[in-house]
Write a protein that holds these residues in place. Structure first.
Motif, mmCIF file in Angstrom:
data_model
loop_
_atom_site.group_PDB
_atom_site.id
_atom_site.type_symbol
_atom_site.label_atom_id
_atom_site.label_comp_id
_atom_site.label_asym_id
_atom_site.label_seq_id
_atom_site.Cartn_x
_atom_site.Cartn_y
_atom_site.Cartn_z
ATOM 1 N N UNK A 62 0.832 -1.217 0.000
ATOM 2 C CA UNK A 62 0.000 0.000 0.000
ATOM 3 C C UNK A 62 0.867 1.269 0.000
ATOM 4 N N UNK A 63 2.152 1.129 0.312
ATOM 5 C CA UNK A 63 3.060 2.286 0.325
ATOM 6 C C UNK A 63 3.050 3.051 1.634
ATOM 7 N N UNK A 64 2.287 2.610 2.616
ATOM 8 C CA UNK A 64 2.121 3.400 3.849
ATOM 9 C C UNK A 64 2.897 2.844 5.045
ATOM 10 N N UNK A 77 -5.621 0.409 7.555
ATOM 11 C CA UNK A 77 -6.231 1.714 7.827
ATOM 12 C C UNK A 77 -6.052 2.696 6.669
ATOM 13 N N UNK A 78 -5.044 2.429 5.833
ATOM 14 C CA UNK A 78 -4.699 3.394 4.781
ATOM 15 C C UNK A 78 -5.767 3.418 3.685
ATOM 16 N N UNK A 79 -5.846 4.560 2.992
ATOM 17 C CA UNK A 79 -6.695 4.629 1.796
ATOM 18 C C UNK A 79 -5.793 4.336 0.607
ATOM 19 N N UNK A 80 -6.041 3.236 -0.058
ATOM 20 C CA UNK A 80 -5.226 2.876 -1.213
ATOM 21 C C UNK A 80 -6.041 1.982 -2.133
ATOM 22 N N UNK A 81 -5.593 1.888 -3.371
ATOM 23 C CA UNK A 81 -6.308 1.086 -4.360
ATOM 24 C C UNK A 81 -5.566 -0.238 -4.511
#
Ligand code: SF4
Length: 208
Positions: A62-64, A77-81
């Motif tokens: 997710x990159x987070x 919890x992250x917003x990701x596609x």
């Protein structure tokens, strides 16, 4: 095809549903930094720090994650596609063929990872036309072999065999200081990659 280098069966990356990459088989994980030449073109891969590996490790997708390259659960919890966007079509179907006088080039543009190793000396698409010249031929092979994504594959004109670098099954964590960015993950040496839907991607020597 010979460019589908086969890694040991245990070496595998599974794209988990809405989660990290699950890597099994004690695959070595190491920073690989894009390093320029004097003219500031991407030229070499310089290996850096190695990370601990195991029978199973989870890599951030997710990159987070604060523990990159590893997953720390941030994807929950992250917003990701999490949608997979890579084509399932075999490379030979995706790639355009360009015949040069001394080599043939295949180019699957959709696979580009923008590492720019194809740029020196007027770009590989100009070089392929001059591959009756030994220097241009050598540079064409170098540029294609440094392409992390396997977008570019050169092959011998007589045998049709791809001219691939010998890459050990491993994962490179790509660092690109010139563009001040990190990623993608570079899967090397024919590691099996499986989609979240359980279907395998084509095994390749280089994938990003
Ligand atoms: S991924 Fe390959 S084709 Fe794309 S810029 Fe890099 S070297 Fe060129």
């Amino acid at each position: 095809m010979a460019h589908k280098n086969e890694a040991p069966a245990a070496a595998k990356i599974v794209v988990s549903k809405d989660g990290p990459y699950v890597v099994t088989g004690k695959v070595p994980i190491q920073i690989q930094t894009i390093t320029p030449n004097k003219e500031k073109f991407s030229w070499d891969w310089v290996p850096g720090k190695s990370f601990p590996t195991d029978d199973e490790v989870h890599l951030c997708r997710c990159g987070q994650s604060k523990a990159k390259p590893f997953c720390d659960g941030s994807h929950q919890k992250a917003r990701w596609d999490s949608k997979e966007s890579a084509s399932r079509a075999p490379y030979d179907e995706q790639a355009e063929k360009i015949d040069g006088p001394g080599l043939n080039l295949q180019d699957a543009e959709g696979l580009c990872a923008f590492a720019r190793f194809c740029d020196p000396a007027g770009k590989i698409w100009g070089l392929i036309e001059k591959t009756d010249d030994p220097e241009a031929r050598a540079l064409t092979i170098r540029e294609a072999q440094h392409c992390p994504a396997g977008r570019l594959v050169v092959s011998d004109k007589q045998t049709g065999k791809p001219i691939e670098p010998a890459l050990p099954p491993s994962i490179g964590i790509v660092e690109d200081p010139a563009l001040k960015c990190s990623g993608p993950l570079w899967a090397r040496g024919g590691i099996a990659i499986e989609s979240a839907d359980g279907k395998p991607y084509e095994r390749r020597n280089r994938a990003a």
